[in-house]
Design a protein around this motif. Sequence first.
Motif, PDB file in Angstrom:
ATOM      1  N   ILE A  50      -0.664  -1.393  -5.162  1.00  0.00           N
ATOM      2  CA  ILE A  50      -1.157  -2.772  -5.018  1.00  0.00           C
ATOM      3  C   ILE A  50      -2.327  -2.774  -4.044  1.00  0.00           C
ATOM      4  O   ILE A  50      -2.218  -2.213  -2.954  1.00  0.00           O
ATOM      5  CB  ILE A  50      -0.042  -3.699  -4.481  1.00  0.00           C
ATOM      6  CG1 ILE A  50       1.193  -3.626  -5.378  1.00  0.00           C
ATOM      7  CG2 ILE A  50      -0.537  -5.140  -4.358  1.00  0.00           C
ATOM      8  CD1 ILE A  50       2.431  -4.229  -4.758  1.00  0.00           C
TER       9      ILE A  50
ATOM     10  N   GLN B 134      -4.793  -3.646  -1.061  1.00  0.00           N
ATOM     11  CA  GLN B 134      -4.460  -4.145   0.260  1.00  0.00           C
ATOM     12  C   GLN B 134      -4.595  -5.658   0.372  1.00  0.00           C
ATOM     13  O   GLN B 134      -3.754  -6.334   0.949  1.00  0.00           O
ATOM     14  CB  GLN B 134      -5.372  -3.464   1.307  1.00  0.00           C
ATOM     15  CG  GLN B 134      -5.106  -3.876   2.756  1.00  0.00           C
ATOM     16  CD  GLN B 134      -3.792  -3.349   3.275  1.00  0.00           C
ATOM     17  OE1 GLN B 134      -3.370  -2.258   2.901  1.00  0.00           O
ATOM     18  NE2 GLN B 134      -3.130  -4.110   4.140  1.00  0.00           N
TER      19      GLN B 134
ATOM     20  N   GLN C  19      -1.570  -7.736  -1.244  1.00  0.00           N
ATOM     21  CA  GLN C  19      -0.177  -7.431  -0.950  1.00  0.00           C
ATOM     22  C   GLN C  19       0.623  -8.623  -0.440  1.00  0.00           C
ATOM     23  O   GLN C  19       1.844  -8.661  -0.582  1.00  0.00           O
ATOM     24  CB  GLN C  19      -0.107  -6.267   0.048  1.00  0.00           C
ATOM     25  CG  GLN C  19      -0.574  -4.955  -0.564  1.00  0.00           C
ATOM     26  CD  GLN C  19      -0.551  -3.793   0.400  1.00  0.00           C
ATOM     27  OE1 GLN C  19       0.027  -3.878   1.484  1.00  0.00           O
ATOM     28  NE2 GLN C  19      -1.186  -2.688   0.030  1.00  0.00           N
TER      29      GLN C  19
ATOM     30  N   VAL D  75       5.660  -5.139   2.254  1.00  0.00           N
ATOM     31  CA  VAL D  75       5.227  -4.147   1.278  1.00  0.00           C
ATOM     32  C   VAL D  75       4.209  -3.197   1.899  1.00  0.00           C
ATOM     33  O   VAL D  75       3.370  -3.607   2.700  1.00  0.00           O
ATOM     34  CB  VAL D  75       4.627  -4.845   0.030  1.00  0.00           C
ATOM     35  CG1 VAL D  75       3.462  -5.730   0.406  1.00  0.00           C
ATOM     36  CG2 VAL D  75       4.218  -3.828  -1.029  1.00  0.00           C
ATOM     37  N   LYS D  76       4.308  -1.920   1.546  1.00  0.00           N
ATOM     38  CA  LYS D  76       3.325  -0.910   1.905  1.00  0.00           C
ATOM     39  C   LYS D  76       2.889  -0.239   0.605  1.00  0.00           C
ATOM     40  O   LYS D  76       3.737   0.218  -0.165  1.00  0.00           O
ATOM     41  CB  LYS D  76       3.911   0.132   2.861  1.00  0.00           C
ATOM     42  CG  LYS D  76       4.377  -0.438   4.199  1.00  0.00           C
ATOM     43  CD  LYS D  76       5.018   0.640   5.053  1.00  0.00           C
ATOM     44  CE  LYS D  76       5.511   0.093   6.380  1.00  0.00           C
ATOM     45  NZ  LYS D  76       6.198   1.143   7.187  1.00  0.00           N
ATOM     46  N   SER D  77       1.590  -0.191   0.360  1.00  0.00           N
ATOM     47  CA  SER D  77       1.155   0.319  -0.933  1.00  0.00           C
ATOM     48  C   SER D  77      -0.263   0.864  -0.875  1.00  0.00           C
ATOM     49  O   SER D  77      -1.083   0.391  -0.078  1.00  0.00           O
ATOM     50  CB  SER D  77       1.245  -0.798  -1.985  1.00  0.00           C
ATOM     51  OG  SER D  77       0.933  -0.314  -3.265  1.00  0.00           O
TER      52      SER D  77
ATOM     53  N   THR E 244       4.053   2.428  -4.215  1.00  0.00           N
ATOM     54  CA  THR E 244       4.408   1.256  -3.425  1.00  0.00           C
ATOM     55  C   THR E 244       5.791   1.442  -2.801  1.00  0.00           C
ATOM     56  O   THR E 244       6.692   2.003  -3.434  1.00  0.00           O
ATOM     57  CB  THR E 244       4.432  -0.011  -4.310  1.00  0.00           C
ATOM     58  OG1 THR E 244       3.130  -0.235  -4.843  1.00  0.00           O
ATOM     59  CG2 THR E 244       4.875  -1.245  -3.523  1.00  0.00           C
TER      60      THR E 244
END
Length: 411
Positions: free
Chosen positions: A347, A349, A352, A393-395, A401
Amino acid sequence: MTIKTSSTPKIKIDIPENESLRLQTLDELQLYPVTPEDNFDNITKLASFICKTPVSLITIIGQDKQWMKSATGTNVSEIDRDISHCTHAILEPGNLMEVRDTRKDMRFAENPFTTGQPPILFYAGMPLKAPNGAAMGTLCVLDTEPRTLDDGQKEALKALAKQVENLFELRRQNLHLQQVREQLNVRNTQLKDFAGTVAHDMKMPLANIIITSDLLRAKYGDQLDLQGKEYLHYLKQSSFKLSNYIQGILEHYESDTLTARNCEEFDIHDLLEGIIDLLNIDYDCVINLPEDNKIIHGNRTALEQIFLNLIGNSLKYTSTEKIVINIHFREDKDFYYFAVEDNGIGIPQDKQEEIFELFTVLAESDRSGNRGNGIGLSTVKKLILSLDGAINVKSKVKKGTTIEFSVKRVL
């Protein structure tokens, strides 16, 4: 101090020109019945200390009565308005009224508080104004002896009165927000009922369309050309898409009831394995469960819905031949912490924060060519917040992701 009044007849008083507006403002503040509050009591105690008077009051002037919102130095809670010193003070909302000796003021010489025991011989009151200019009452100090306030005491009394006004205004705003919230709750309930009714009513016609398209293909397929068969396929796929959309809406609104169900003990592996079976995965996929199979106590139904959405998204939004999903778990004395990590499309930045908003769709299509409806992750966040948890979320694009979330432990 207990103040006793004499039997002096009632005194005629002047009424402010904006009396109707003033009384309407008091009604909007909902100050009746008057109840004690620490914030106001602290102010009267401070006013009495600064002005060195035995009595300090925050008064509310109603149509016929004066009520004491806060009283220091007396147990009197209400008096008739026509014998109130404060009803004279509110006639000039912007000015501090000081009566150094009530016996020498024609307005109060025959007042029962002046002639009573103990007598009220000194009064100083600062009107309390609403933003519309209406005077609601006063912050006042009283003494049994004639006296005067110095400049510092007068300024302090004015400053304290301003703090009372701020408290009244904060009350007004809170009441307004409460009213707005109640209206929104009613509208939200109506919307949920409407959405649920419409969604349920649409499911059966859609099912009939899907079945009918299959019957047409089976019975008349040899009479249709290629384009006719494509139309039937398009009709069926569109019906499935709309059916999934409706199901998503139902799950989103019905998620409110999931957190109301009783909690239970269960092990994490059993929960996740049941979800994996339910997804009926036919891709080249590896799902790694947490190393330790912990027994936890919580809302299993809500967690099933959360993981069903998160793992489902990891399966759908990927371009790799082999899907790898890692599920992590840890705990502390207050929360359970979970993470679903995948090797999907990722995703951007700047997008997100948007993914948890209802009806937000970022990807044009999933690996099967279907476009999402933007309901699943909104439902996930709603469930997690209702479980007193948090989600983030971190992606990285084309890398994968990780969605981390917590839920509060239930004892």
